[in-house]
Design an enzyme around this catalytic site. Sequence first.
Site, short mmCIF file in Angstrom:
data_model
loop_
_atom_site.label_atom_id
_atom_site.label_comp_id
_atom_site.label_asym_id
_atom_site.label_seq_id
_atom_site.Cartn_x
_atom_site.Cartn_y
_atom_site.Cartn_z
N ILE A 139 0.85 -1.04 -0.16
CA ILE A 139 0.13 0.07 0.11
C ILE A 139 0.99 1.34 0.13
O ILE A 139 2.06 1.10 0.38
CB ILE A 139 -1.19 -0.12 1.12
CG1 ILE A 139 -0.35 0.14 2.52
CG2 ILE A 139 -2.11 -1.27 1.08
CD1 ILE A 139 -1.18 -0.06 3.82
N ASP A 140 0.34 2.49 -0.52
CA ASP A 140 1.09 3.51 -0.71
C ASP A 140 1.73 4.08 0.75
O ASP A 140 1.22 3.68 1.82
CB ASP A 140 0.42 4.64 -1.20
CG ASP A 140 -0.07 4.31 -2.81
OD1 ASP A 140 0.48 3.51 -3.16
OD2 ASP A 140 -1.10 4.89 -3.10
N LYS A 141 2.75 4.78 0.68
CA LYS A 141 3.19 5.30 1.78
C LYS A 141 2.48 5.95 2.74
O LYS A 141 2.25 5.92 3.78
CB LYS A 141 4.50 6.26 1.58
CG LYS A 141 5.05 7.00 2.56
CD LYS A 141 6.00 8.34 2.01
CE LYS A 141 6.51 9.20 3.20
NZ LYS A 141 7.37 10.37 2.61
N THR A 143 -0.87 5.82 2.60
CA THR A 143 -1.97 4.95 2.87
C THR A 143 -1.88 3.98 4.19
O THR A 143 -0.65 3.50 4.17
CB THR A 143 -2.56 4.13 1.70
OG1 THR A 143 -2.64 4.94 0.68
CG2 THR A 143 -3.75 3.03 2.23
N ARG A 240 -7.17 5.94 -5.65
CA ARG A 240 -6.78 7.24 -5.75
C ARG A 240 -7.15 7.80 -7.16
O ARG A 240 -7.90 8.70 -7.51
CB ARG A 240 -5.64 7.74 -5.35
CG ARG A 240 -5.13 7.36 -3.84
CD ARG A 240 -3.50 6.96 -3.55
NE ARG A 240 -3.06 8.28 -3.61
CZ ARG A 240 -1.70 8.67 -3.84
NH1 ARG A 240 -0.83 7.52 -3.70
NH2 ARG A 240 -1.27 9.83 -4.08
#
EC number: 5.4.99.-
Length: 311
Positions: A139-141, A143, A240
Amino acid sequence: MEIKDVVEIIVQQQNNVRLDTFLAQELNKVSRSFIQKLIKKNLVEVNDKKVKPKYKVCEGDKIVVKLPAPKKLEVKPEDIPINIVYEDNDVAVVNKPQGMVVHPAPGNYSGTLVNALLYYLENLSSINGVIRPGIVHRIDKDTSGLLMIAKNDNAHIKLSEQLKEHNITRIYYTLVKGNITEDKGTINAPIGRHPVERKRMAVTDKNSKDAITHFQVLERFIDYTLLKVKLETGRTHQIRVHMSYINHPVVGDPVYGSKNNKFNLNGQLLHAKVIGFKHPRTGEYMEFDSELPEHFVKVLNVLRNQKKSRQ
């Protein structure tokens, strides 16, 4: 510089394709940016001549690529506090905080979730190499939320198969801008690299993959909507990108949303709340739920108070 390998390619039926794009496609698992660096270092020749990345390849061109030996990388264990929700001999489930990168990358080899996992867990799968031990998905930084971790290669393979077959339950909560009128819906729009801004993803028909996102409205506020989002596919930045595509960008998203940071956030309000999968050894279905992080709840409380004051 030590050269590990030399690759020779004779171009077949190619017209008007950039050299860096062509080589990124030909050399499996090599990025276009990496190819551009090789070209700048004069490690790529076309017909025995130095060329630029934008050179358009032609049928019959002889391309020679010198591949440097990879640098030895060492990712060190670091005593970084992490929330391990579940652990056994095969898998672990971790609740990643907002702001933490999942795994090291060039220029950033410390302070990541992997550094912490190496400190707290005795074993991690080796399938993804030194940089990403145990990491099955990301998962994104900015998130927050739940990630499943493989502690051995067999577990990694079984979990990866479930991901590929869309059998992993992944539910996110997110706050988006604007009011979504329908109570639930599905966004089915392919995602690929943005044609101009290469660090961004976009809904596009070119060099893209199918992407499907299901959403359900949980709560409506003045100018905002709280959503429960279920991923059917798992493309980079999928939620997103899809939310921005329907003109309801995720609040706090600096890339796909508004530059106006009304709530003084450090990133998007997107939380991986639920993760569910079949245990790789027993086959038993396991599901884990996590609380929304404090920064997310704080914004919701502000919006709820504003909503009450209007009633």
